[in-house]
Design an enzyme around this catalytic site. Structure first.
Site, PDB file in Angstrom:
ATOM      1  N   HIS A  71     -61.598 153.008  84.964  1.00 46.43           N
ATOM      2  CA  HIS A  71     -60.708 154.030  85.518  1.00 46.43           C
ATOM      3  C   HIS A  71     -61.238 155.413  85.149  1.00 46.43           C
ATOM      4  O   HIS A  71     -61.676 155.632  84.013  1.00 46.43           O
ATOM      5  CB  HIS A  71     -59.302 153.956  84.913  1.00 46.43           C
ATOM      6  CG  HIS A  71     -58.491 152.772  85.288  1.00 46.43           C
ATOM      7  ND1 HIS A  71     -58.400 152.284  86.560  1.00 46.43           N
ATOM      8  CD2 HIS A  71     -57.670 151.992  84.539  1.00 46.43           C
ATOM      9  CE1 HIS A  71     -57.564 151.246  86.570  1.00 46.43           C
ATOM     10  NE2 HIS A  71     -57.116 151.051  85.354  1.00 46.43           N
ATOM     11  N   HIS A 105     -55.651 149.612  77.653  1.00 42.76           N
ATOM     12  CA  HIS A 105     -55.132 150.939  77.963  1.00 42.76           C
ATOM     13  C   HIS A 105     -53.681 150.869  78.396  1.00 42.76           C
ATOM     14  O   HIS A 105     -53.230 149.854  78.955  1.00 42.76           O
ATOM     15  CB  HIS A 105     -55.980 151.641  79.030  1.00 42.76           C
ATOM     16  CG  HIS A 105     -56.136 150.877  80.299  1.00 42.76           C
ATOM     17  ND1 HIS A 105     -57.001 149.816  80.411  1.00 42.76           N
ATOM     18  CD2 HIS A 105     -55.532 150.994  81.512  1.00 42.76           C
ATOM     19  CE1 HIS A 105     -56.937 149.336  81.645  1.00 42.76           C
ATOM     20  NE2 HIS A 105     -56.038 150.032  82.337  1.00 42.76           N
ATOM     21  N   CYS A 119     -55.954 158.441  89.498  1.00 38.64           N
ATOM     22  CA  CYS A 119     -56.761 157.366  88.917  1.00 38.64           C
ATOM     23  C   CYS A 119     -57.726 156.850  89.979  1.00 38.64           C
ATOM     24  O   CYS A 119     -57.304 156.371  91.030  1.00 38.64           O
ATOM     25  CB  CYS A 119     -55.864 156.233  88.424  1.00 38.64           C
ATOM     26  SG  CYS A 119     -56.795 154.845  87.737  1.00 38.64           S
TER      27      CYS A 119
HETATM   28 MN    MN Z   1     -55.755 149.535  84.482  1.00 40.18          MN
END
Ligand code: MN
Length: 151
Positions: A71, A105, A119
């Site tokens: 990401h 995360h 993102c």
């Molecule tokens: Mn993710």
């Protein structure tokens, strides 16, 4: 969802793009999360990636997860904290966050402010994986991580 290309979209207002479908973050019950919406801003196949916008309401959080894909996150609105690996960071508007592959995360909005972020991900990507009990025990070995994560 059918992608309808637009060359210009009005700026974000009140945490959402006005003419972009407002989607559920994830299928309810598929993973733990609280008060997150998702909008897909760009998914032109020629790019090979998608740019999404997530808005986490105050006190809300994304799923604690990891996956092979990466990401690239830019905070656009509000503030909060995020876990990347075994570190917790305070994040605010215009911060950038790089989440490498197979790295735990989670994003949490502040108590009194939303956390909205862009993102970028690969169009073709693996499914997120949730922590098992051993993963959680390892994560919780760090007190600040134990305090931060929501499952
Ligand atoms: Mn993710």
């Amino acid at each position: 969802m059918t992608y309808a290309p637009k060359v210009h979209r009005p700026r974000i207002q009140g945490g959402h793009w006005q003419d972009v479908a407002l989607l559920a973050y994830k299928q309810m019950g598929s993973a733990p999360f609280r008060d997150v919406t998702r909008q897909v801003l760009f998914e032109d196949p020629a790019l090979g990636c998608e740019l999404r916008y997530f808005e986490v309401a105050p006190k809300g959080h994304s799923t604690l997860e990891r996956h092979e894909h990466v990401h690239a996150v830019m905070i656009l609105r509000g503030h909060g904290c995020c876990l990347v690996g075994d570190q917790v960071f305070e994040v605010a508007e215009q911060d950038l966050v790089h989440i490498p592959g197979m790295t735990w995360h989670q994003f949490r909005a502040a108590e009194d402010a939303p956390l909205g972020f862009l993102c970028m991900v690969n169009t073709t990507r693996d499914r997120p994986r949730l922590p098992d009990e051993a993963d959680l025990a390892a994560l919780r070995s760090r007190p600040e991580v134990a305090e931060f994560i929501r499952t």
